[in-house]
Motif scaffolding. Structure first.
Motif, PDB file in Angstrom:
ATOM      1  N   VAL A 307       2.137 -14.829  -1.020  1.00  0.00           N
ATOM      2  CA  VAL A 307       2.218 -16.245  -0.651  1.00  0.00           C
ATOM      3  C   VAL A 307       0.989 -16.981  -1.171  1.00  0.00           C
ATOM      4  CG1 VAL A 307       2.177 -17.853   1.294  1.00  0.00           C
ATOM      5  CG2 VAL A 307       3.630 -15.836   1.386  1.00  0.00           C
ATOM      6  N   SER A 308      -0.153 -16.340  -0.978  1.00  0.00           N
ATOM      7  CA  SER A 308      -1.416 -16.951  -1.384  1.00  0.00           C
ATOM      8  C   SER A 308      -1.461 -17.179  -2.899  1.00  0.00           C
ATOM      9  CB  SER A 308      -2.562 -16.044  -0.931  1.00  0.00           C
ATOM     10  OG  SER A 308      -3.786 -16.563  -1.329  1.00  0.00           O
ATOM     11  N   VAL A 309      -0.985 -16.213  -3.651  1.00  0.00           N
ATOM     12  CA  VAL A 309      -0.985 -16.350  -5.109  1.00  0.00           C
ATOM     13  C   VAL A 309      -0.105 -17.538  -5.516  1.00  0.00           C
ATOM     14  CG1 VAL A 309      -0.204 -15.289  -7.265  1.00  0.00           C
ATOM     15  CG2 VAL A 309      -1.536 -13.953  -5.620  1.00  0.00           C
ATOM     16  N   THR A 310       1.058 -17.637  -4.884  1.00  0.00           N
ATOM     17  CA  THR A 310       1.956 -18.749  -5.206  1.00  0.00           C
ATOM     18  C   THR A 310       1.317 -20.083  -4.846  1.00  0.00           C
ATOM     19  OG1 THR A 310       3.796 -17.289  -4.728  1.00  0.00           O
ATOM     20  CG2 THR A 310       4.299 -19.624  -4.887  1.00  0.00           C
ATOM     21  N   GLU A 311       0.745 -20.125  -3.648  1.00  0.00           N
ATOM     22  CA  GLU A 311       0.116 -21.371  -3.200  1.00  0.00           C
ATOM     23  C   GLU A 311      -1.042 -21.788  -4.096  1.00  0.00           C
ATOM     24  OE1 GLU A 311       0.572 -21.363   1.654  1.00  0.00           O
ATOM     25  OE2 GLU A 311      -1.315 -20.767   0.716  1.00  0.00           O
ATOM     26  N   ARG A 312      -1.728 -20.825  -4.607  1.00  0.00           N
ATOM     27  CA  ARG A 312      -2.944 -21.129  -5.348  1.00  0.00           C
ATOM     28  C   ARG A 312      -2.757 -20.984  -6.850  1.00  0.00           C
ATOM     29  NH1 ARG A 312      -6.448 -17.233  -1.966  1.00  0.00           N
ATOM     30  NH2 ARG A 312      -8.115 -17.674  -3.442  1.00  0.00           N
ATOM     31  N   THR A 313      -1.513 -21.082  -7.276  1.00  0.00           N
ATOM     32  CA  THR A 313      -1.233 -20.960  -8.715  1.00  0.00           C
ATOM     33  C   THR A 313      -2.080 -21.931  -9.525  1.00  0.00           C
ATOM     34  OG1 THR A 313       1.000 -20.232  -8.278  1.00  0.00           O
ATOM     35  CG2 THR A 313       0.577 -21.122 -10.459  1.00  0.00           C
ATOM     36  N   SER A 397      -2.915 -12.217 -12.059  1.00  0.00           N
ATOM     37  CA  SER A 397      -3.647 -12.100 -13.321  1.00  0.00           C
ATOM     38  C   SER A 397      -2.733 -12.330 -14.519  1.00  0.00           C
ATOM     39  CB  SER A 397      -4.305 -10.721 -13.416  1.00  0.00           C
ATOM     40  OG  SER A 397      -3.322  -9.749 -13.704  1.00  0.00           O
ATOM     41  N   GLN A 398      -1.428 -12.124 -14.335  1.00  0.00           N
ATOM     42  CA  GLN A 398      -0.501 -12.259 -15.459  1.00  0.00           C
ATOM     43  C   GLN A 398       0.054 -13.676 -15.618  1.00  0.00           C
ATOM     44  OE1 GLN A 398      -0.183  -9.856 -17.667  1.00  0.00           O
ATOM     45  NE2 GLN A 398      -1.633  -8.745 -16.389  1.00  0.00           N
ATOM     46  N   LEU A 399      -0.355 -14.569 -14.716  1.00  0.00           N
ATOM     47  CA  LEU A 399       0.158 -15.940 -14.808  1.00  0.00           C
ATOM     48  C   LEU A 399      -0.258 -16.569 -16.134  1.00  0.00           C
ATOM     49  CD1 LEU A 399      -0.533 -17.375 -11.235  1.00  0.00           C
ATOM     50  CD2 LEU A 399       1.689 -16.847 -12.247  1.00  0.00           C
ATOM     51  N   ASP A 400       0.649 -17.371 -16.663  1.00  0.00           N
ATOM     52  CA  ASP A 400       0.349 -18.090 -17.896  1.00  0.00           C
ATOM     53  C   ASP A 400      -0.481 -19.324 -17.542  1.00  0.00           C
ATOM     54  OD1 ASP A 400       0.581 -18.887 -20.606  1.00  0.00           O
ATOM     55  OD2 ASP A 400       2.066 -20.360 -19.959  1.00  0.00           O
ATOM     56  N   PRO A 401      -1.625 -19.502 -18.188  1.00  0.00           N
ATOM     57  CA  PRO A 401      -2.506 -20.619 -17.793  1.00  0.00           C
ATOM     58  C   PRO A 401      -1.817 -21.986 -17.882  1.00  0.00           C
ATOM     59  CG  PRO A 401      -3.337 -19.477 -19.763  1.00  0.00           C
ATOM     60  CD  PRO A 401      -2.247 -18.642 -19.193  1.00  0.00           C
ATOM     61  N   ILE A 402      -0.970 -22.182 -18.891  1.00  0.00           N
ATOM     62  CA  ILE A 402      -0.323 -23.496 -19.048  1.00  0.00           C
ATOM     63  C   ILE A 402       0.630 -23.754 -17.882  1.00  0.00           C
ATOM     64  CG2 ILE A 402       1.165 -24.855 -20.547  1.00  0.00           C
ATOM     65  CD1 ILE A 402       0.083 -23.015 -22.859  1.00  0.00           C
ATOM     66  N   GLU A 403       1.450 -22.723 -17.574  1.00  0.00           N
ATOM     67  CA  GLU A 403       2.381 -22.833 -16.441  1.00  0.00           C
ATOM     68  C   GLU A 403       1.606 -23.063 -15.146  1.00  0.00           C
ATOM     69  OE1 GLU A 403       5.831 -22.160 -16.350  1.00  0.00           O
ATOM     70  OE2 GLU A 403       5.926 -22.141 -18.552  1.00  0.00           O
ATOM     71  N   ALA A 404       0.543 -22.287 -15.001  1.00  0.00           N
ATOM     72  CA  ALA A 404      -0.223 -22.351 -13.758  1.00  0.00           C
ATOM     73  C   ALA A 404      -0.851 -23.731 -13.573  1.00  0.00           C
ATOM     74  CB  ALA A 404      -1.304 -21.275 -13.756  1.00  0.00           C
ATOM     75  N   LEU A 405      -1.325 -24.313 -14.668  1.00  0.00           N
ATOM     76  CA  LEU A 405      -1.952 -25.640 -14.566  1.00  0.00           C
ATOM     77  C   LEU A 405      -0.922 -26.717 -14.252  1.00  0.00           C
ATOM     78  CD1 LEU A 405      -4.477 -25.514 -17.521  1.00  0.00           C
ATOM     79  CD2 LEU A 405      -5.038 -25.891 -15.110  1.00  0.00           C
ATOM     80  N   ARG A 406       0.310 -26.475 -14.646  1.00  0.00           N
ATOM     81  CA  ARG A 406       1.367 -27.452 -14.417  1.00  0.00           C
ATOM     82  C   ARG A 406       1.908 -27.363 -12.984  1.00  0.00           C
ATOM     83  NH1 ARG A 406       5.152 -26.283 -19.010  1.00  0.00           N
ATOM     84  NH2 ARG A 406       3.686 -26.895 -20.643  1.00  0.00           N
ATOM     85  N   HIS A 407       1.628 -26.223 -12.341  1.00  0.00           N
ATOM     86  CA  HIS A 407       2.179 -25.955 -11.007  1.00  0.00           C
ATOM     87  C   HIS A 407       1.705 -26.994  -9.987  1.00  0.00           C
ATOM     88  CE1 HIS A 407       3.940 -23.050  -8.161  1.00  0.00           C
ATOM     89  NE2 HIS A 407       3.083 -23.572  -7.319  1.00  0.00           N
ATOM     90  N   GLU A 408       2.645 -27.503  -9.223  1.00  0.00           N
ATOM     91  CA  GLU A 408       2.253 -28.486  -8.194  1.00  0.00           C
ATOM     92  C   GLU A 408       1.985 -27.788  -6.884  1.00  0.00           C
ATOM     93  OE1 GLU A 408       1.364 -31.594  -8.412  1.00  0.00           O
ATOM     94  OE2 GLU A 408       1.678 -31.422 -10.565  1.00  0.00           O
TER      95      GLU A 408
END
Lengths: 408, 231
Positions: A307-313, A397-408
Motif C-alpha cells: 500500500v505504501s509503495v502505491t501511495e508513495r509512487t 525499485s522497478q517502477l519506471d521513473p516517468i510513470e512514477a512522476l506522472r502518478h497522482e
C-alpha cells in the motif's frame, strides 16, 4: 545514501502514518510477546517440576509394583508386587546404598487429641525415611527398626499436623488417636511443604508394620507396598544398585532374567527425561504457534508496504529523478519494513517480558524469561521483516521513473 | 563530438508493437552547446515530452545515439542512468514535484543524498542546499514545507534542487505551466539569470512567449525536428 540516512528516511516514512504503522506492528508484537510468554511459562513449569523431582530426595532409586509408575500402573494392586520383606532384603543385600524406605498410605484418618480433631493421611514408613526422602526431623526422633519389629504404637507428626493438634505445646510424649488406634508421639518433622500434589507437612507417620496391622486401607493388602525408595550412596552407585535390586527382586519373585518383571525400577533422571520429552513436544507446538503468528505479522507488513509503495509512487519518482538508483529505492523500502518489524519486535519483547512477570505474579504458574526466547523472537521478527519486505521493496525499485512522476 | 554538450543522432522512440506501434520520435538529430538556453517547442503529441525524457536520462531511445558531455548514454542501464541524472542533470517540472512532507532545505538536499562519487557530510549538504536556496531568493524559507509556500516559491525550491549538484544540464519541463503570470516571469527571470551565469538550460514549453526568451527554439512536429536542429 548511507545506511543511517536510509534508516532516517524509513523512520520518517513510518512516522507519517503512526496509527497504521502501529497496527501493522501489532501482528509482530503479539507474535513476539506470545513466544516469550509461552516459553517463559513452559520454562517456569519445567523448573517447578525439576524442583519437585529434586524434592523427592537425592540419588533416589524408585521401585514400584507393576508397570509404568506403581499405583497408576495397569496391574496395580492386583499383582503380588512388592512387599515389606522385599524392602528389608534390599536393605540387607544391596551394596552402595544409604537406605531403603517402603512407604504405604495407610489411610486417611480422623486424628484426635483432647483439644483438637483433624483429618489427615496416615503413612506407614520405615526408619530411613528422613534421610532417604530428604525430610528433616524438627524434634524428637523418627521410629527405629525396633519399633517396626515390635509394632510399637508410635507416631511422628508432620509439621502442620503438629501445629494443628498441639499448637505451641510440646507434642513429644503426647498421645493421639488415629482412627481407633492410640499412638504416642515420638517426633515432629520439619517443614517440607508441597512436593507435587503432596503436602508432606499434613501427615502422620507410623511404623509400616503398624500400618499393615491396624489401619484399614493398608490392611486389605497385607504387607504389600506401593513403592520402595532406595537412596544410592552417590550418583556413581545408582547404576550398580539398580542391577542388584533387579536381580534380587527377580530371585525373590521367582522370575528369570527373561520374564517380564512385576516391578519397575526408575530414577529421578528417568522422570526428568519423560518430563523433557513432554515439554519438547509442548515446545515444538509453541514454535508452531509462534511461527504462524509471525507469519501473519509478516503478511501484514507486506500488505502495508505494498500500500505504501502505491501511495508513495510519486515520491519514488521524484527520488529516481534526482538520482536514486533501483538499489537505493529497494533499500529504502526494505529498511522501512525492517524497522517496522524490529520496532514491533522490541515492543513485543517488552510486552513479553512484562507479560511474563505479570503472569508469574498473578497466577500460580511460575514463569522464567529465557534469553534465548528473546533472541529467537527478535531474530525471527527481523527475518520476517526482510522476507516480507523484499517483494514490495523490489516492486518499488522497478517502477519506471516517468510513470512514477506522472502518478497522482 | 566533445564540443557539444548534447549530441543526438537518429533518435527513435517507438511505443507499442507491430501495427499498433507509435513513433513518438522518428529520427531526431539535435546538438546543444554548453551554455546554451534552448527551448523545445511543438504542439502536444509532437514528441517533446518523449524527447525531454530521453534527454533527461529518464528513458532510453529505441534506436539512435545520445552523447551527453561526450559520453554515450543511450545504452546505459537503469542504475547508470540514475547516476547520470544525479550528477549531470537537474530537473524542473511543471508540477514542482517536491516531497510534500519535507522542508524546502530537505527537498533541496535530496540529490546530495544519492551522490555516489563524492560523499558529503551532513553540514556540507546543508551549506550547499542553503546556498542553492539563497541563489533563488529563498534563503529565509528553508524550513517551510511545500504546502506553506506559493506555487512560484515551490518552483524556486525545485530550481534550487536542480542546481544543488552543479549539473551540466538543467531540464525544465513546462516550468511555468502551473503558475500565474507574475510568478511565471519570476521563474523565467531566474532561468535567464542562470543562463547568463553559464548554465545550459533545455526548456520544454508550448508557450511562444516563453520560448521567445530563450536563445534558440527547436521546433518539433510528429516526432521530427522541423527547425533549430543545429545551434
Amino acid at each position: 545514501m548511507n545506511l543511517w540516512q536510509t534508516i532516517q528516511v524509513a523512520w520518517e516514512g513510518i512516522a507519517i502514518n503512526k496509527v497504521r504503522s502501529f497496527l501493522t506492528m501489532l501482528g509482530i508484537i503479539i507474535g513476539v510477546a506470545a513466544v516469550i510468554i509461552m516459553m517463559g511459562v513452559s520454562a517456569g513449569t519445567e523448573a517447578t517440576i525439576a524442583d519437585q523431582i529434586a524434592g523427592l530426595g537425592s540419588n533416589l532409586i524408585m521401585v514400584s509394583r507393576g508397570f509404568g509408575g506403581g499405583e497408576h500402573g495397569g496391574r496395580g494392586f492386583e499383582t503380588e508386587g512388592l512387599n515389606y520383606e522385599d524392602a528389608l532384603a534390599i536393605g540387607e543385600h544391596v551394596s552402595g546404598i544409604n537406605g531403603v524406605v517402603a512407604e504405604q498410605i495407610a489411610s486417611s484418618q480422623i486424628v484426635r487429641v483432647d483439644s483438637a480433631t483433624i483429618e489427615t493421611d496416615v503413612i506407614g514408613a520405615m526408619p530411613d525415611f528422613p534421610e532417604v526422602r530428604g525430610v528433616e526431623l524438627a524434634d524428637g526422633r523418627f521410629f527405629s527398626q525396633q519399633d517396626l519389629d515390635r509394632k510399637a504404637k508410635v507416631a511422628v507428626l508432620g509439621y502442620s499436623t503438629a501445629q494443628e493438634l498441639f499448637g505451641d505445646a510440646d507434642p513429644i510424649g503426647q498421645s493421639i488417636t488415629a482412627g481407633s488406634v492410640r499412638l504416642t508421639v515420638v517426633g515432629v518433622m520439619d517443614e517440607k511443604g508441597l512436593v507435587g500434589q503432596t503436602d508432606y507437612d499434613q501427615r502422620v507417620y507410623v511404623p509400616l508394620t503398624v500400618a499393615f496391622d491396624r489401619f484399614s486401607f493398608s490392611r486389605r493388602f497385607g504387607d504389600r507396598v506401593m513403592t520402595i525408595y532406595v537412596q544410592a550412596e552417590s550418583q556413581d552407585t545408582i547404576e550398580s544398585a539398580i542391577t542388584q535390586i533387579d536381580a534380587l527382586l527377580r530371585r525373590r519373585h521367582d522370575l528369570t532374567a527373561m520374564d517380564e518383571a512385576d516391578f519397575t525400577i526408575y530414577t529421578q533422571e528417568d522422570i526428568i527425561e519423560t518430563q523433557e520429552a513432554t515439554t519438547a513436544a509442548f515446545r515444538s507446538l509453541l514454535a508452531w504457534v509462534a511461527g504462524v503468528s509471525l507469519l501473519v505479522g509478516g503478511i501484514g507488513i507486506m500488505n502495508i508496504m505494498l500500500v505504501s509503495v502505491t501511495e508513495r509512487t510519486r515520491e519514488i519518482g521524484i527520488r529516481q529523478a534526482v538520482g536514486a538508483a533501483p538499489s537505493d529505492i529497494r533499500l529504502q523500502f526494505l529498511v522501512e519494513a525492517l524497522v517496522l518489524s524490529l520496532v514491533g519486535g522490541l515492543i513485543g519483547v517488552a510486552v513479553g517480558v512484562g507479560g511474563s512477570w505479570l503472569f508469574g505474579q498473578t497466577s500460580d504458574m511460575r514463569t522464567v524469561v529465557v534469553l534465548n526466547s528473546i533472541l529467537l523472537a527478535f531474530g525471527s521478527a527481523a527475518g520476517v521483516g526482510i522476507f516480507f519486505g523484499f517483494y514490495p521493496a523490489n516492486r518499488a525499485s522497478q517502477l519506471d521513473p516517468i510513470e512514477a512522476l506522472r502518478h497522482e | 563530438m566533445n564540443e557539444h554538450l548534447i549530441e543526438v543522432q537518429d533518435l527513435t522512440k517507438v511505443y507499442g508493437m507491430g501495427a499498433a506501434a507509435v513513433h513518438a520520435l522518428d529520427g531526431v538529430n539535435l546538438t546543444i552547446h554548453e551554455g546554451e538556453f534552448v527551448a523545445i517547442m511543438g504542439p502536444s503529441g509532437s514528441g517533446k515530452s518523449t524527447l525531454m525524457n530521453i534527454l533527461g536520462c529518464l528513458d532510453r531511445p529505441t534506436e539512435g545515439q545520445y552523447w551527453l558531455g561526450g559520453e554515450d548514454v543511450s545504452k546505459l542501464n537503469k542504475a547508470q542512468l540514475a547516476g547520470i541524472r544525479n550528477r549531470q542533470i537537474g530537473f524542473v517540472f511543471q508540477s514542482y514535484n517536491l516531497l510534500p512532507r519535507s522542508t524546502a532545505i530537505k527537498n533541496v538536499m535530496l540529490p546530495l543524498l544519492y551522490g555516489r562519487r563524492e560523499r558529503r557530510s551532513a553540514s556540507e549538504r546543508e551549506t550547499l542546499a542553503r546556498q542553492a536556496l539563497e541563489a533563488v531568493g529563498l534563503g529565509d524559507r528553508t524550513d517551510h514545507r511545500p504546502n506553506e509556500m506559493s506555487g512560484g516559491e515551490q518552483q524556486r525550491v525545485a530550481i534550487a534542487r536542480a542546481l544543488v549538484n552543479e549539473p551540466l544540464l538543467i531540464m525544465a519541463d513546462e516550468p511555468t505551466g502551473n503558475l500565474d503570470t507574475s510568478s511565471s516571469q519570476e521563474i523565467v527571470d531566474i532561468l535567464c539569470e542562470l543562463h547568463e551565469r553559464g548554465r545550459t538550460i533545455v526548456m520544454i514549453t508550448h508557450e511562444p512567449g516563453l520560448g521567445a526568451q530563450s536563445q534558440r527554439i527547436v521546433n518539433l512536429l510528429d516526432g521530427r525536428v522541423v527547425d533549430g536542429e543545429e545551434g
